[in-house]
Design a protein around this motif. Structure first.
Motif, PDB file in Angstrom:
ATOM      1  N   THR A  43       8.689  36.971  -6.252  1.00 15.36           N
ATOM      2  CA  THR A  43       9.760  37.631  -7.002  1.00 15.36           C
ATOM      3  C   THR A  43      10.554  38.576  -6.099  1.00 15.36           C
ATOM      4  N   LYS A  44      10.328  38.444  -4.817  1.00 18.96           N
ATOM      5  CA  LYS A  44      10.946  39.379  -3.884  1.00 18.96           C
ATOM      6  C   LYS A  44      12.182  38.775  -3.232  1.00 18.96           C
ATOM      7  N   SER A  45      13.225  39.576  -3.140  1.00 19.77           N
ATOM      8  CA  SER A  45      14.404  39.176  -2.388  1.00 19.77           C
ATOM      9  C   SER A  45      14.504  40.055  -1.156  1.00 19.77           C
ATOM     10  N   ALA A  46      14.808  39.458  -0.019  1.00 18.84           N
ATOM     11  CA  ALA A  46      14.952  40.225   1.210  1.00 18.84           C
ATOM     12  C   ALA A  46      15.900  39.459   2.131  1.00 18.84           C
ATOM     13  N   ARG A  47      15.946  39.869   3.387  1.00 15.25           N
ATOM     14  CA  ARG A  47      16.764  39.133   4.356  1.00 15.25           C
ATOM     15  C   ARG A  47      15.875  38.807   5.546  1.00 15.25           C
ATOM     16  N   CYS A  48      16.319  37.845   6.333  1.00 10.25           N
ATOM     17  CA  CYS A  48      15.558  37.532   7.537  1.00 10.25           C
ATOM     18  C   CYS A  48      16.487  37.139   8.664  1.00 10.25           C
ATOM     19  N   VAL A  49      15.962  37.209   9.862  1.00  5.73           N
ATOM     20  CA  VAL A  49      16.686  36.685  11.022  1.00  5.73           C
ATOM     21  C   VAL A  49      15.810  35.595  11.642  1.00  5.73           C
ATOM     22  N   VAL A  50      16.435  34.511  12.072  1.00 10.13           N
ATOM     23  CA  VAL A  50      15.680  33.421  12.685  1.00 10.13           C
ATOM     24  C   VAL A  50      15.455  33.767  14.153  1.00 10.13           C
ATOM     25  N   ARG A  51      14.210  34.037  14.504  1.00 13.75           N
ATOM     26  CA  ARG A  51      13.869  34.480  15.849  1.00 13.75           C
ATOM     27  C   ARG A  51      13.768  33.312  16.821  1.00 13.75           C
ATOM     28  N   GLU A  52      13.165  32.225  16.367  1.00 13.84           N
ATOM     29  CA  GLU A  52      12.844  31.159  17.301  1.00 13.84           C
ATOM     30  C   GLU A  52      12.685  29.837  16.566  1.00 13.84           C
ATOM     31  N   VAL A  53      13.173  28.758  17.197  1.00 13.01           N
ATOM     32  CA  VAL A  53      12.840  27.420  16.703  1.00 13.01           C
ATOM     33  C   VAL A  53      11.793  26.882  17.666  1.00 13.01           C
ATOM     34  N   LYS A  54      10.583  26.639  17.190  1.00 13.34           N
ATOM     35  CA  LYS A  54       9.496  26.239  18.098  1.00 13.34           C
ATOM     36  C   LYS A  54       9.547  24.744  18.388  1.00 13.34           C
ATOM     37  N   TYR A  55       9.679  23.961  17.358  1.00 14.66           N
ATOM     38  CA  TYR A  55       9.827  22.518  17.542  1.00 14.66           C
ATOM     39  C   TYR A  55      10.328  21.894  16.268  1.00 14.66           C
ATOM     40  N   LYS A  56      10.806  20.663  16.391  1.00 11.32           N
ATOM     41  CA  LYS A  56      11.131  19.882  15.208  1.00 11.32           C
ATOM     42  C   LYS A  56      10.075  18.781  15.093  1.00 11.32           C
ATOM     43  N   VAL A  57       9.996  18.196  13.910  1.00 16.24           N
ATOM     44  CA  VAL A  57       9.036  17.113  13.710  1.00 16.24           C
ATOM     45  C   VAL A  57       9.803  15.814  13.493  1.00 16.24           C
ATOM     46  N   ASP A  58       9.438  14.781  14.256  1.00 19.24           N
ATOM     47  CA  ASP A  58       9.979  13.454  13.976  1.00 19.24           C
ATOM     48  C   ASP A  58       9.195  12.922  12.783  1.00 19.24           C
ATOM     49  N   ILE A  60       9.729  27.298  12.601  1.00 20.07           N
ATOM     50  CA  ILE A  60      10.518  28.415  13.078  1.00 20.07           C
ATOM     51  C   ILE A  60       9.781  29.727  12.835  1.00 20.07           C
ATOM     52  N   THR A  61      10.202  30.759  13.574  1.00 15.54           N
ATOM     53  CA  THR A  61       9.673  32.101  13.354  1.00 15.54           C
ATOM     54  C   THR A  61      10.797  32.960  12.804  1.00 15.54           C
ATOM     55  N   ILE A  62      10.507  33.654  11.733  1.00 11.90           N
ATOM     56  CA  ILE A  62      11.505  34.566  11.192  1.00 11.90           C
ATOM     57  C   ILE A  62      10.956  35.984  11.180  1.00 11.90           C
ATOM     58  N   ARG A  63      11.868  36.950  11.190  1.00  9.55           N
ATOM     59  CA  ARG A  63      11.476  38.340  10.954  1.00  9.55           C
ATOM     60  C   ARG A  63      12.207  38.803   9.709  1.00  9.55           C
ATOM     61  N   THR A  64      11.457  39.380   8.802  1.00 11.42           N
ATOM     62  CA  THR A  64      12.049  39.768   7.519  1.00 11.42           C
ATOM     63  C   THR A  64      12.347  41.260   7.509  1.00 11.42           C
ATOM     64  N   THR A  65      13.309  41.655   6.663  1.00  9.31           N
ATOM     65  CA  THR A  65      13.684  43.071   6.588  1.00  9.31           C
ATOM     66  C   THR A  65      12.592  43.922   5.960  1.00  9.31           C
ATOM     67  N   GLU A  66      11.763  43.294   5.146  1.00 12.93           N
ATOM     68  CA  GLU A  66      10.669  44.028   4.503  1.00 12.93           C
ATOM     69  C   GLU A  66       9.407  43.189   4.624  1.00 12.93           C
ATOM     70  N   PRO A  67       8.257  43.822   4.552  1.00 12.54           N
ATOM     71  CA  PRO A  67       7.026  43.024   4.611  1.00 12.54           C
ATOM     72  C   PRO A  67       6.933  42.089   3.398  1.00 12.54           C
ATOM     73  N   LEU A  68       6.462  40.885   3.635  1.00 14.94           N
ATOM     74  CA  LEU A  68       6.200  39.960   2.532  1.00 14.94           C
ATOM     75  C   LEU A  68       4.697  39.902   2.304  1.00 14.94           C
ATOM     76  N   PHE A  69       4.304  39.811   1.040  1.00 13.59           N
ATOM     77  CA  PHE A  69       2.877  39.656   0.711  1.00 13.59           C
ATOM     78  C   PHE A  69       2.674  38.175   0.497  1.00 13.59           C
ATOM     79  N   HIS A  70       2.071  37.536   1.482  1.00 11.35           N
ATOM     80  CA  HIS A  70       2.105  36.075   1.461  1.00 11.35           C
ATOM     81  C   HIS A  70       0.762  35.462   1.841  1.00 11.35           C
ATOM     82  N   ASP A  71       0.658  34.166   1.538  1.00 14.19           N
ATOM     83  CA  ASP A  71      -0.503  33.377   1.947  1.00 14.19           C
ATOM     84  C   ASP A  71       0.033  32.142   2.656  1.00 14.19           C
TER      85      ASP A  71
END
Lengths: 426, 300
Positions: free
Chosen positions: A351-366, A387-398
């Protein structure tokens, strides 16, 4: 099939299976769905009249069952399915929701969309062509989206003289491929959607096949344990404060249980504040509940007045989600505008809205052979990448594997407001 | 297994979740209310979603003026029982203001005129989300509808450019002047709605139950004679025992012959029915893509 029993006590005890269907163009997917609806008596006469009329307009001689599922005008004219469409039917055991997704290469995004809420995936192959690239792609997406049950339907068996060898060859080939995937439960069924073999009724043409029909399989697959009942997660959707005379001091947290079980008296922790309290009551309009489990929508009250608002999460002190701002996800890109490295996106996670920046694309999958692509990191429409993202706020995630609700997110373009990415937390 | 939610409870939970999302994501939602069974279920779900608080948005009826009296009576009672705010917007006002022109001919209906009244009301009152009780099983154009359905500044639906909807993550972001239609009952079928009404013991307008009424036949449909709709040459009105499967505009809502006088009777009848509920609606019979065309314009 037996006559449907709609007496209310039986109806109220039916469970719900959501499944997705995928196949290449001309694998007979629409015909199969038409067959399931037709044979389960879920098509009404006025709908059939439409289909008959439309079949005639297209110059066909017999009724084209595939037209049952072709919704929009543009699709009927072009004879293809262009978006996810939802269909419904019921048997005395279960109600079914079908996410009918098109099989064209450019429509991976629709398949991912349909798969995101499914318990089971039907993947169709044409018995004459066997396992093709698209079969692998569909199975991979089912695996990536953590659909726990997959049914491989080898269709058009009537066109290969109902040959057991052909079926076994396809089965073995798919077995090989799927060993690289993460799907717990795979069924193989030889069918003819056009003629009805093994769809609803056991085929007289394939006495060699001892397994279940497709409908029986759909009715009996064990789905009760598809939810996570271990890790208690309650993302807060809304604070309920009636401020009425009768409920003067009432302060409750509305939301849906996305994991585990909550009971009055349970010790809980509110995130991000870290304050602990106990569940006082689990409320619904009908009265208080002794326990709440996924996917129930409830209102929870706590013993202590602590500061909790939308986007926060209630969990258990000894079983907390991961908390962080640097997150690795598998993303499926849904938009023609490519993923921007270092680009900023709005995100929705529980239920959380935030923003993120895309830090890195590690690989794509064929997605045809599951190989990693590391020399081309441009993620465009229908691409899947890590990909790796950094979010503006901590996310509580699994991890998505642990919990589809607390492990999923969408990326939204802040300029067009379109949903551009589907993310699964690793 | 003990921790298993029945399908109807799952649908209820999904709809409640969506209503709470809308109340939280939007500034000014409204619930479109016709007095029909779907909107009655919607009001019940809204009560459950916010209980013990009151429903935090108004109900709005787009009134063609061609109502069954029983529906209006029912509407007003329900609104007062629930303690909700009701807004009524009249198609007649849109006609008087010259916003729309009444259709002519014997099949004239105000059904499609409602779109203008609705869009004007949304603009005037600055609603940014409007709940509808539409279900995907009703009609083929609805089968592809999203829960959160984006409408541009003209109120139009673009079926080829819908936002993908994944998991239970609903994207309600929009630009100024745009709005959303939200359909919490998307995954319900007609049978689910009836079973829910029975399980929750909800009141419904009396025209859903069997009664005797002056009826005449036109294009194979059984239409109720009223001050808005009279039989023309060759058509003959007579007393018949009927009920209605939907409670829309009197001029285009067909009756079915039925002796179903209880909810349980209706459920058995729906189970045996061979025609969809919309099959009785003249507005959908105009062409094979009638609903799709109207929806693009901003219809419910």
């Amino acid at each position: 099939m037996s006559q449907l029993d709609f007496s209310s006590d039986k109806y109220l005890n039916m469970d719900l299976l959501r499944f997705t269907t995928a196949g290449s163009v001309d694998d007979g997917k629409s015909t199969l769905i038409g067959r399931l609806l037709f044979d389960s008596k879920s098509i009404f006469e006025d709908q059939l009249e439409h289909v008959e009329e439309a079949s005639k307009k297209m110059g066909g001689h017999q009724m084209n069952l595939a037209l049952v599922t072709d919704g929009l005008k543009a699709e009927r004219e072009q004879g293809i399915t262009i978006d996810v469409a939802y269909r419904y039917f019921a048997t005395p055991k279960r109600k079914f929701i079908i996410a009918d997704t098109p099989g064209h290469i450019q429509y991976t995004r629709n398949m991912v969309t349909g798969a995101s809420t499914a318990n089971l995936a039907i993947v169709l192959v044409d018995a004459r062509n066997g396992v093709v690239e698209q079969t692998c792609r569909h199975a991979f997406i089912a695996s990536l989206l953590q659909i726990k049950h997959l049914v491989l339907c080898v269709n058009k068996m009537d066109l290969v003289d109902y040959d057991e060898e052909t079926f076994n060859r396809i089965k073995n080939k798919f077995d090989d491929f799927s060993s690289k995937l993460d799907i717990q439960d795979i069924h193989y069924i030889p069918i003819s959607a056009l003629k009805g073999d093994n769809v609803v009724d056991q085929s007289a043409n394939m006495a060699w096949y001892k397994g279940s029909t497709l409908l029986y399989t759909l009715e009996s697959v064990h789905i009760a344990s598809d939810h996570n009942f271990v890790d208690a997660r309650f993302p807060v959707q809304r604070v309920i404060r009636p401020q009425s005379d009768k409920f003067h001091d009432f302060r409750g947290y509305a939301g849906r249980i996305e994991g585990g079980i909550f009971k009055p008296g349970d010790e809980v922790i509110a995130l991000p504040s870290g304050f602990t309290s106990k569940v006082k009551t689990v409320e619904t309009l009908e009265g208080k509940l002794e326990e709440a489990f996924p996917p129930m929508s409830v209102v929870m009250t706590l013993e202590d007045d602590i500061d909790i608002s939308r986007g926060d999460m209630i969990a258990k002190p000894n079983n907390q989600p991961r908390i962080g701002q640097d997150i690795d996800i598998m993303v499926c890109w849904l938009n023609e505008k490519k993923l921007q490295l270092r680009g900023k996106y709005a995100i929705k996670h529980t239920t959380k809205s935030a923003r993120c920046v895309v830090r890195e694309v590690k690989y794509k999958v064929d997605i045809n052979n599951l190989h990693k692509i590391e020399d081309d990191l441009v993620v465009g429409l229908n691409d899947i990448g890590r990909i790796t993202i950094r979010t503006t706020e901590p996310l509580f995630h699994d991890a998505y594997k642990q919990n589809r609700s607390t492990g999923s997110m969408i990326l939204v373009d802040e300029h067009t407001n379109e949903t551009v990415g589907a993310g699964m937390i690793i | 297994m003990h921790y298993n939610l029945s399908h109807l409870k799952q649908l209820e939970s999904e709809a409640i979740f969506i209503m709470r999302e809308v109340a939280s994501q939007f500034d000014k939602p409204v619930l479109l209310f016709s007095g029909g069974k779907d909107s009655i279920v919607m009001v019940r779900l809204a009560q459950k979603a916010f209980w013990p608080a009151r429903i935090p948005f108004p109900l709005m009826h787009i009134d063609t003026g061609h109502n069954f009296a029983e529906t209006i009576e029912f509407r007003d009672k329900l609104v007062s029982d629930v303690g909700a705010e009701l807004i009524v917007k009249l198609v007649q006002d849109s006609i008087d203001k010259g916003r729309v022109v009444e259709e002519k001919g014997i099949n004239a209906s105000r059904n499609s005129l409602q779109t203008t009244t609705l869009l004007d009301a949304i603009e005037e009152l600055q609603f940014d989300a409007a709940f509808g009780g539409a279900r995907r099983d009703e009609e083929k154009a609805r089968a592809k509808e999203r829960f959160f359905s984006h409408r541009d500044e003209f109120g139009q639906w673009d079926p080829k450019n819908q936002r993908p909807e994944l998991w239970n993550l609903f994207n309600g972001r929009k630009n100024f002047g745009e709005h959303f239609r939200v359909f919490p009952l998307s995954n319900w079928t007609e049978m689910d709605v009836w079973q829910y009404i029975a399980a929750e013991n909800l009141d419904i307008p009396s025209i859903y139950f069997s009664h005797t009424r002056k009826i005449f036949e036109r294009h194979g449909m059984l239409l109720a004679e009223s001050s808005f709709l009279k039989p023309v040459h060759g058509e003959k009105s007579e007393d018949r025992v009927v009920r209605f499967r939907t409670v829309g505009d009197m001029t285009c809502t067909g009756a079915v012959e039925s002796i179903a006088s209880t909810l349980e009777d209706i459920i058995q009848e729906v189970a045996a029915a061979r025609v969809t509920e919309r099959g009785g609606r003249a507005d959908d019979k105009r062409s094979d893509s009638a609903m799709e065309d109207r929806k693009k314009q901003g219809y419910f």
